[in-house]
Design an enzyme around this catalytic site. Structure first.
Site, PDB file in Angstrom:
ATOM      1  N   HIS A 136       0.853  -1.196   0.000  1.00 46.43           N
ATOM      2  CA  HIS A 136       0.000   0.000   0.000  1.00 46.43           C
ATOM      3  C   HIS A 136       0.888   1.245   0.000  1.00 46.43           C
ATOM      4  CE1 HIS A 136       0.435   0.778   4.419  1.00 46.43           C
ATOM      5  NE2 HIS A 136       0.794  -0.476   4.366  1.00 46.43           N
ATOM      6  N   ALA A 137       0.286   2.415   0.156  1.00 49.35           N
ATOM      7  CA  ALA A 137       1.007   3.671  -0.101  1.00 49.35           C
ATOM      8  C   ALA A 137       2.344   3.815   0.642  1.00 49.35           C
ATOM      9  CB  ALA A 137       0.102   4.861   0.197  1.00 49.35           C
TER      10      ALA A 137
END
Lengths: 141, 93
Positions: B20-21
């Protein structure tokens, strides 16, 4: 290091910078120039010019705007020939993140391309993507 | 200048929530410290390892395998650092 300025209406830039910190951590040489309620273009122009001058370490500054045609945009237009800046409108989080991680290895002109590409590529219709995947599954291999 | 030899290594992503980010940003920031051209491939799709958008678009989940490819003077070191980072689960669970 190339400087980054977000010039926008209200407190948008603060929000973008705080959010970027969650993802890529604290970034050096970055500032906000906010157009506050009731503030005129002359005052904003002075603030932007000062911010650019304090951030420009010789490699220039990329200025990211919220809205093409708004006051920060009009003020920047008047400064592009006077200062070593690249100005890109339509700032979004993908654009900002990509600039932060790539600025050490790019020059100012290249960074402009990074900003344009990331800003545009960051906009997707999630429904379109889901529809495409669903139709691929239906068609089979 | 293109170097003749490309170095690559396949790794399995082990952190529960995938790439994820934040871990994607860690990966990209590490990749950006190297001069080599670095790509990441998952199931035939190849992206620039130096782009957050690129890495996020791979949608790498826990237990997915990715191949990291590097080409350039510091390719060996780049692969080692990036593989170590993936194996460290980015400091997550």
């Amino acid at each position: 290091m190339i400087g980054i300025i977000i010039a926008a209406h209200g407190e948008m830039s603060k929000g973008l910078i705080e959010t970027s910190k969650l993802i890529v951590g604290h970034a050096e040489n970055m500032a906000t120039v906010d157009l506050l309620e009731g503030e005129g273009p002359e005052s904003l122009r002075d603030k932007l010019k000062k911010a650019v001058e304090s951030l420009d370490a010789g490699e220039g500054v990329i200025v990211l705007l919220d809205l093409y045609g708004g006051t920060p945009s009009n003020v920047s237009t008047l400064l592009v020939r006077e200062l070593n800046i690249e100005v890109v409108s339509g700032v979004n989080l993908p654009m900002l993140l990509e600039i932060i991680v790539k600025r050490a290895s790019k020059n100012l002109k290249e960074l402009r391309q990074v900003a344009l590409y990331a800003g545009r590529e960051g906009i997707k219709s999630i429904n379109e993507i889901v529809e495409k995947i669903e139709s691929e599954i239906k068609e089979g291999p | 200048m293109k170097h003749l030899s490309e170095i690559k290594q396949t790794v399995r992503l082990l952190n529960k929530v995938g790439l994820h980010a934040r871990p994607a940003a860690m990966f990209v920031q590490t990749a950006n410290t190297f001069k080599s051209e670095i790509m990441v491939e998952k199931q035939g799709k190849e992206v620039d390892a130096k782009s957050i958008l690129g890495i996020l678009s791979l949608a790498v989940e826990c237990n997915d395998e990715v191949t990291i490819k590097a080409n350039g003077e510091d390719a060996e070191n780049a692969i080692r650092k990036l593989v170590d980072l993936v194996n460290s689960k980015f400091g997550e669970e």
